[in-house]
Design an enzyme around this catalytic site. Sequence first.
Site, PDB file in Angstrom:
ATOM      1  N   CYS A  73       0.842  -1.200   0.000  1.00  0.00           N
ATOM      2  CA  CYS A  73       0.000   0.000   0.000  1.00  0.00           C
ATOM      3  C   CYS A  73       0.874   1.246   0.000  1.00  0.00           C
ATOM      4  O   CYS A  73       1.680   1.456   0.918  1.00  0.00           O
ATOM      5  CB  CYS A  73      -0.915  -0.023   1.227  1.00  0.00           C
ATOM      6  SG  CYS A  73      -1.753   1.544   1.554  1.00  0.00           S
ATOM      7  N   CYS A  76       0.500   3.428   3.074  1.00  0.00           N
ATOM      8  CA  CYS A  76       1.111   2.802   4.242  1.00  0.00           C
ATOM      9  C   CYS A  76       2.625   3.014   4.239  1.00  0.00           C
ATOM     10  O   CYS A  76       3.236   3.259   5.288  1.00  0.00           O
ATOM     11  CB  CYS A  76       0.803   1.311   4.281  1.00  0.00           C
ATOM     12  SG  CYS A  76      -0.961   0.920   4.406  1.00  0.00           S
ATOM     13  N   HIS A 423      33.645  10.589  20.042  1.00  0.00           N
ATOM     14  CA  HIS A 423      33.033  11.904  19.821  1.00  0.00           C
ATOM     15  C   HIS A 423      34.115  12.980  19.754  1.00  0.00           C
ATOM     16  O   HIS A 423      34.087  13.863  18.882  1.00  0.00           O
ATOM     17  CB  HIS A 423      32.056  12.236  20.947  1.00  0.00           C
ATOM     18  CG  HIS A 423      30.717  11.573  20.811  1.00  0.00           C
ATOM     19  ND1 HIS A 423      29.887  11.794  19.725  1.00  0.00           N
ATOM     20  CD2 HIS A 423      30.048  10.710  21.622  1.00  0.00           C
ATOM     21  CE1 HIS A 423      28.770  11.087  19.879  1.00  0.00           C
ATOM     22  NE2 HIS A 423      28.849  10.414  21.013  1.00  0.00           N
TER      23      HIS A 423
END
Length: 678
Positions: A73, A76, A423
């Site tokens: 779909c 969807c 990081h």
Amino acid sequence: MATLRVDSRSSFRKTPFLFLKTCIVLVLSFHSAQTTRLYSEEDLVVILTSSTIKQSLLNSSTAWLVQFYSSWCGHCIQYSPTWKALGGDVKDWEQAMRIGVLDCAQENNFDICKDFGVHFYPTFRYFKARNPAFDVGQTYRGTDREPQTVRQLMINFIQNQTKQECPATCPGLEPSSSKNILSLIGQKSSQYTAIIVENEDSYVGREVILDLMTYRGLTVKRALSSDKLLVEKLGVKSFPSAYLLHPNGTHGILDVQKRLRFFFSSFLKLLPGVYRKNFSGATPEPLLKGPQGFGNLDAWKDFEKSKVYMADLESGLHYLLRVELATHQTLVGEELSTFKDFVTVVAKLFPGRQSVVKLLETLLEWLVSLPLKKIPYDAILDLVNNKMRISEMFLSDQLQWVGCQGTRVGLRGYPCSMWTLFHVLTVQAARRPDALANTGLEENPKAVLQTMRRYIVNFFGCQECGKHFEEMAAESLPQVKSLDEAVLWLWRKHNQVNRRLAGTMSEDPNFPKTQWPSPDLCPTCHEEQDGIHVWNDDKVLVFLKQHYGAANISPKHLRSNHLEAPATNGAPKPKPEMLVVPEDKPNELLPGNTVVSKSLPLNANRAKLSGVERAGQDTGVHSDIRPGVTFLGLGFSSVDMSLCVVLYAFSCVFLMFMFFFFRVRSKRWKVRYNRPYV
């Protein structure tokens, strides 16, 4: 006609091939529709099937909102990101209402979709809690399917249930009276009480109550702005507002940057003493308390969450090089290549003390200069431990967690330090794009991330963690095209891991795995769009570069254990208090080779230490590292070195004696046999 006949015959010849091609396309399309799934286990929704849906809904302790969809779909497919966002947005509500999906395009789900009377896709059904019999649910027929609208309908559905139908763990969502609230003001309690004061048509208070329903140490109530007496007593002038009653009896209005649900919820989740409930059924280990709060082996160290701590980064490197790497006796092939790249990246980008940087650079130079295809780990350990006794080169062998300390043994610590380290490295690479010049990695914006990925696969001890990280990297890492995108990619994946691990046994109760940075650290990073929290990526990038920048790394709680030549007889030994690195001079290494610690050192090569060295560790004191130890894994002892020196000196004397002996003999021979001729 001839031309027409030729075209017709040619067309006829092509027809079987066109027909076969069409059949193949249709079969592949059907197969794709059957195998493609719009939702995966990583999405924060429950994937239901014909064999699980009835048993999940029957006598369920929570209410359910289920989307019946079809994977072929188009609507969807387009709506799936919104539904995934809704699932993540209301994850903390799962003790009151859960979000599920069922794919009616799967062949084994055909019959169950018929049983529920699903005719169109997507179909949304609400199911009550504690339902003892099969029920097809209550269909939502509205056209507005945005997350904010659906979220408000979920609240209405929960409130409209009777007391017998309401989930047992669901808190009360009705407004409290001024009498009940005012009686609590000034009273001491065992927990916080937060009051969300809002207008009657506002859902913020009920949303915050559901957001905090899985947390201990806090009770959230809501009150209406129409209660004039309460509003006047609390001094609230704008709505919605939050008023906080502390356990010690103090109280006041919460100062939040934006009056949004996410800001209120995030602030309350991060209050000291507020932590997520344990629904696993396991009895948690007792928290270990230090003099000033909670701690692990050492006394709790006060820290600022707005800072990065060098002690965490150095402890992470110590554990990585001396403990985790020690499980590999020999580095060869991909492992050796990965380790070389890791050392290259860290040596060039690590913004640490000069002594640590010098050690990393020496290790890198040694690895690059070696033409060997395999290297024993003991040789690496000898260099990391500075057995050559090179001055001003040192990496602490103490685990000294500060920003990464946990409230229980085994929580946070090394994994936290590794996230922090990478990081920092991605930010340093973005700030200093020429740092990796002449390393072979300078043209690659993903160099740090790829090195992290390979390290986790080859060396990281948690195999399941490595599997999950590899899946994330394989899915989206190729999309990174710049150094700034690399910074943001790692931040997104870290938050994705936090979302997946929230509420598990590995979560530290005093440090819940929330989406980071929190609104108090970066209020401009957070925005709201169609009722759903969204990130401002530009503001997040600015924050990450500042937070993980070298200027924001604190030297607080660093220890020094710098090794120098052994003191001569009669020389005074340095006092332990002289060996602490001053906070205002983090790069200055003080003399001395002994340091006293409350925690025992962690040494991967402990079994190979001499008796004197082991005795020093058992007392908590680091003994001197003397020349009588192995050098780069070659096994020379102090006796061997002494014999070498003696033999060298004896050889020199012998050669000099022989030289003069033959020189004198030669002169005498020439004089004796000389025959002058006229």
